[in-house]
Design an enzyme around this catalytic site. Structure first.
Site, PDB file in Angstrom:
ATOM      1  N   GLN A  12      21.300  -7.167 -14.985  1.00 43.74           N
ATOM      2  CA  GLN A  12      20.900  -5.650 -15.163  1.00 43.74           C
ATOM      3  C   GLN A  12      19.587  -6.436 -13.733  1.00 43.74           C
ATOM      4  O   GLN A  12      20.169  -4.710 -12.912  1.00 43.74           O
ATOM      5  CB  GLN A  12      19.883  -5.340 -16.903  1.00 43.74           C
ATOM      6  CG  GLN A  12      19.652  -4.275 -16.538  1.00 43.74           C
ATOM      7  CD  GLN A  12      18.716  -3.831 -17.875  1.00 43.74           C
ATOM      8  OE1 GLN A  12      18.927  -2.982 -18.331  1.00 43.74           O
ATOM      9  NE2 GLN A  12      17.887  -4.166 -18.120  1.00 43.74           N
ATOM     10  N   ASP A  13      18.650  -6.909 -14.532  1.00 51.08           N
ATOM     11  CA  ASP A  13      17.766  -5.597 -13.314  1.00 51.08           C
ATOM     12  C   ASP A  13      17.781  -6.840 -12.015  1.00 51.08           C
ATOM     13  O   ASP A  13      18.446  -5.386 -10.575  1.00 51.08           O
ATOM     14  CB  ASP A  13      16.640  -7.171 -13.867  1.00 51.08           C
ATOM     15  CG  ASP A  13      15.782  -6.405 -14.998  1.00 51.08           C
ATOM     16  OD1 ASP A  13      16.051  -5.279 -15.459  1.00 51.08           O
ATOM     17  OD2 ASP A  13      15.046  -6.915 -15.199  1.00 51.08           O
ATOM     18  N   ASP A  63      23.009 -22.338  -9.289  1.00 50.09           N
ATOM     19  CA  ASP A  63      22.589 -22.229 -10.477  1.00 50.09           C
ATOM     20  C   ASP A  63      20.456 -22.494 -10.724  1.00 50.09           C
ATOM     21  O   ASP A  63      20.687 -23.974  -9.819  1.00 50.09           O
ATOM     22  CB  ASP A  63      23.212 -23.211 -11.548  1.00 50.09           C
ATOM     23  CG  ASP A  63      23.187 -22.833 -13.216  1.00 50.09           C
ATOM     24  OD1 ASP A  63      24.658 -22.398 -13.278  1.00 50.09           O
ATOM     25  OD2 ASP A  63      21.935 -23.333 -13.141  1.00 50.09           O
ATOM     26  N   LEU A  64      20.782 -22.536 -11.050  1.00 49.23           N
ATOM     27  CA  LEU A  64      18.675 -22.841 -11.630  1.00 49.23           C
ATOM     28  C   LEU A  64      19.144 -24.095 -12.249  1.00 49.23           C
ATOM     29  O   LEU A  64      17.664 -24.797 -12.306  1.00 49.23           O
ATOM     30  CB  LEU A  64      18.234 -21.710 -12.658  1.00 49.23           C
ATOM     31  CG  LEU A  64      17.750 -20.245 -11.652  1.00 49.23           C
ATOM     32  CD1 LEU A  64      16.870 -19.141 -12.867  1.00 49.23           C
ATOM     33  CD2 LEU A  64      16.279 -20.597 -10.747  1.00 49.23           C
ATOM     34  N   LEU A  85      14.570 -14.113 -11.177  1.00 45.76           N
ATOM     35  CA  LEU A  85      15.105 -13.544 -11.996  1.00 45.76           C
ATOM     36  C   LEU A  85      16.533 -13.793 -13.519  1.00 45.76           C
ATOM     37  O   LEU A  85      17.175 -13.547 -14.228  1.00 45.76           O
ATOM     38  CB  LEU A  85      15.746 -11.320 -11.314  1.00 45.76           C
ATOM     39  CG  LEU A  85      15.193 -10.406 -10.770  1.00 45.76           C
ATOM     40  CD1 LEU A  85      15.992  -9.936 -11.234  1.00 45.76           C
ATOM     41  CD2 LEU A  85      13.823 -10.605 -11.337  1.00 45.76           C
ATOM     42  N   GLN A  88      19.420 -17.746 -19.715  1.00 46.14           N
ATOM     43  CA  GLN A  88      19.324 -17.899 -20.441  1.00 46.14           C
ATOM     44  C   GLN A  88      18.440 -16.411 -21.337  1.00 46.14           C
ATOM     45  O   GLN A  88      17.288 -16.763 -21.628  1.00 46.14           O
ATOM     46  CB  GLN A  88      19.916 -18.508 -20.884  1.00 46.14           C
ATOM     47  CG  GLN A  88      20.229 -18.522 -22.697  1.00 46.14           C
ATOM     48  CD  GLN A  88      20.114 -17.489 -23.607  1.00 46.14           C
ATOM     49  OE1 GLN A  88      20.135 -16.102 -23.005  1.00 46.14           O
ATOM     50  NE2 GLN A  88      19.868 -17.883 -23.814  1.00 46.14           N
ATOM     51  N   TYR A 100      18.740 -25.430 -22.588  1.00 42.87           N
ATOM     52  CA  TYR A 100      18.970 -25.527 -22.567  1.00 42.87           C
ATOM     53  C   TYR A 100      18.246 -23.213 -21.137  1.00 42.87           C
ATOM     54  O   TYR A 100      18.517 -23.945 -20.455  1.00 42.87           O
ATOM     55  CB  TYR A 100      21.580 -24.665 -22.813  1.00 42.87           C
ATOM     56  CG  TYR A 100      21.421 -23.353 -21.213  1.00 42.87           C
ATOM     57  CD1 TYR A 100      21.880 -24.681 -20.453  1.00 42.87           C
ATOM     58  CD2 TYR A 100      21.579 -22.481 -21.240  1.00 42.87           C
ATOM     59  CE1 TYR A 100      22.951 -23.447 -19.061  1.00 42.87           C
ATOM     60  CE2 TYR A 100      22.256 -21.663 -20.125  1.00 42.87           C
ATOM     61  CZ  TYR A 100      22.832 -22.472 -19.043  1.00 42.87           C
ATOM     62  OH  TYR A 100      22.605 -21.746 -18.132  1.00 42.87           O
ATOM     63  N   SER A 134       8.213 -12.199 -19.028  1.00 46.22           N
ATOM     64  CA  SER A 134       8.320 -11.273 -20.188  1.00 46.22           C
ATOM     65  C   SER A 134       7.446 -11.216 -21.397  1.00 46.22           C
ATOM     66  O   SER A 134       6.374 -12.011 -22.075  1.00 46.22           O
ATOM     67  CB  SER A 134       9.478 -12.066 -21.206  1.00 46.22           C
ATOM     68  OG  SER A 134       9.929 -11.115 -21.978  1.00 46.22           O
ATOM     69  N   GLU A 136       7.997 -11.390 -24.544  1.00 41.10           N
ATOM     70  CA  GLU A 136       8.045 -11.456 -25.146  1.00 41.10           C
ATOM     71  C   GLU A 136       6.918 -13.490 -25.253  1.00 41.10           C
ATOM     72  O   GLU A 136       6.929 -13.942 -26.573  1.00 41.10           O
ATOM     73  CB  GLU A 136       9.044 -13.251 -25.089  1.00 41.10           C
ATOM     74  CG  GLU A 136      10.658 -12.165 -25.717  1.00 41.10           C
ATOM     75  CD  GLU A 136      10.596 -11.711 -27.714  1.00 41.10           C
ATOM     76  OE1 GLU A 136      10.980 -12.823 -27.852  1.00 41.10           O
ATOM     77  OE2 GLU A 136      10.003 -10.245 -27.898  1.00 41.10           O
ATOM     78  N   TYR A 157      12.828 -19.124 -25.960  1.00 44.52           N
ATOM     79  CA  TYR A 157      13.280 -18.392 -25.097  1.00 44.52           C
ATOM     80  C   TYR A 157      11.909 -18.740 -24.243  1.00 44.52           C
ATOM     81  O   TYR A 157      10.869 -18.484 -23.088  1.00 44.52           O
ATOM     82  CB  TYR A 157      13.878 -17.154 -24.527  1.00 44.52           C
ATOM     83  CG  TYR A 157      13.811 -16.354 -23.921  1.00 44.52           C
ATOM     84  CD1 TYR A 157      14.362 -16.036 -22.579  1.00 44.52           C
ATOM     85  CD2 TYR A 157      12.710 -14.950 -24.182  1.00 44.52           C
ATOM     86  CE1 TYR A 157      14.128 -14.995 -21.673  1.00 44.52           C
ATOM     87  CE2 TYR A 157      12.542 -14.286 -23.597  1.00 44.52           C
ATOM     88  CZ  TYR A 157      13.254 -14.207 -21.847  1.00 44.52           C
ATOM     89  OH  TYR A 157      13.021 -13.705 -21.156  1.00 44.52           O
TER      90      TYR A 157
END
Ligand code: NAP
Ligand code: F7E
Length: 346
Positions: A12-13, A63-64, A85, A88, A100, A134, A136, A157
């Site tokens: 999205q971002d 991939d990170l 950005l 997961q 992961y 975030s 979070e 996360y």
């Protein structure tokens, strides 16, 4: 021409940021993951054949989780600005895939920072890094939350994001790198992934209104979030990298609403009573929930001169209208006896 590298450009971002930077005249490089089906639907409208003389968007497989690939991409993209950005990013899923998630969200940030550090040494360039932190990370901390609020993460996360945040602070202090942590509160859009609660609601609402779906199953309706529009928030990311000094900023609207209030607002737009359609499913509860996130964006307002442009009502309306149109397209196909193609579920 400035050059930017975006991890998570297909998200999205990433898609809004790529649009924003291309409009500013940047050459944009994005990292995409190899998948067995197409995963570029959010940026397809921006893509031109890289052989064209005026092409300014370039995609690289990476991939990170793969540091040698990240190093190679930095060497090719030669960025002035790196926006991290990739993640997961689903909180509920992070309880199912904790290792992961921690690897990509936390250690992935470290891999990227370390690759940038070496790239700076080798090239002698100044490279500025934006890290997608975030709200979070605040988790169970009392609202309103600001840059001064202590982190209390409540999911794998969120723990991964806290690790990413501190890796960034450490690289800033240890190697004098320009690294900015954005601490972004929830931001949504018609491009939001369909398993996040706002989009899940507006997507279901469109289908319910047109008779394609009967019920919507949800978890905790009491959680409160500070919901803004993703298109507004990518400007704040860019502004953080245009400052004289790297710093950390909360990006939020300063208003919070519950999931129930989001439902009421969305269903009222199409004249339906949400209580007739929504049912509880405990599968959507989290082992540890984040009850109340409300950001204090005063620092971003003062230092970045940034303010959200889109109100809660405008955001919900934009998402509902978009998903009604999408449902109308699905209905046309269904009425003509076709299946709904998977690409319409993006
Ligand atoms: P999103 O839509 O889920 O996009 C995530 C992006 O990361 C996608 O491009 C995804 O690729 C990519 N990705 C996933 N795993 C990866 C890996 N192992 N290596 C490299 N890339 C990987 O997330 P978003 O909403 O745009 O959020 C952008 C960032 O901001 C994320 O870091 C998120 O955690 C953070 N954030 C989001 C919010 C919010 O409310 N949206 C708030 C605060 C922070 P595929 O397309 O192939 O899956
Ligand atoms: O949940 C509740 C759920 O998954 C919001 C990510 O972008 O923002 C996002 O994380 C709330 C939670 O977003 C369902 O329990 C109820 O309280 O839309 P969400 P999130 O967890 O806030 C932060 C800032 C990020 O950084 C993340 O990357 O809604 N909820 N019923 C539900 N949530 C979902 N997904 N599905 C439900 O059925």
């Amino acid at each position: 021409m400035k050059r930017a590298l975006i991890t998570g450009i297909t998200g999205q971002d990433g898609s809004y940021l790529a649009e924003f930077l291309l409009e500013k005249g940047y050459e944009v490089h994005g990292i995409i993951r190899r998948a067995s089906s197409f995963n570029t639907s959010r940026i397809d409208h921006l893509y031109t054949d890289p052989h064209e003389k005026d092409a300014r968007l370039f995609l690289h497989y990476g991939d990170l989780a793969d540091s040698s690939g990240l190093r190679r991409i930095l060497g090719k993209a030669k960025p002035d600005e790196v926006y991290n950005l990739g993640a997961q990013s689903h909180v509920r899923v992070s309880f199912d895939q904790p290792e992961y998630t921690g690897d990509v969200v936390g250690t992935g940030t470290l891999r990227l920072l370390d690759a940038v550090r070496d790239y700076i040494d080798e090239s002698g360039k100044e490279v500025r890094v934006y890290q997608a932190g975030s709200s979070e990370m605040f988790g169970a901390a009392n609202p309103p939350q600001s840059e001064a609020t202590e982190f209390y993460p409540r999911s794998p996360y969120a723990v991964g994001k806290v690790a990413g945040y501190w890796y960034c602070v450490n690289y800033r202090e240890a190697y004098d790198m320009f690294v900015a942590n954005g601490i972004l509160f929830n931001h949504e859009s018609p491009r939001r992934g369909e398993t996040f609660v706002t989009r899940k609601i507006t997507r279901a609402l469109g289908r319910i209104k047109l008779g394609l779906q009967d019920k919507l199953f949800l978890g905790n309706l009491d959680a409160k979030r500070d919901w803004g529009f993703a298109g507004d928030y990518v400007e704040a990311m860019w502004l953080m990298l245009q400052q004289d000094k790297p710093d950390d900023y909360v990006v939020a609207t300063g208003e919070a609403y519950s999931v129930r209030e989001f439902l009421e607002e969305a269903f009222s737009i199409v004249g339906l009573d949400w209580e007739k359609y929504v049912e509880f499913d405990p599968r959507y509860l989290r082992p540890t929930e984040v009850d109340f996130l409300l950001g204090d964006p005063a620092k971003a307002e003062k230092m970045l001169n940034w303010k959200p442009k889109t109100s809660f009502k405008q955001l919900v309306t934009m998402m509902v209208e978009h998903d009604l149109e999408l449902a109308q397209k699905e209905k046309t196909l269904v009425d003509a006896g076709h299946d709904i193609p998977p690409s319409m579920n993006d």
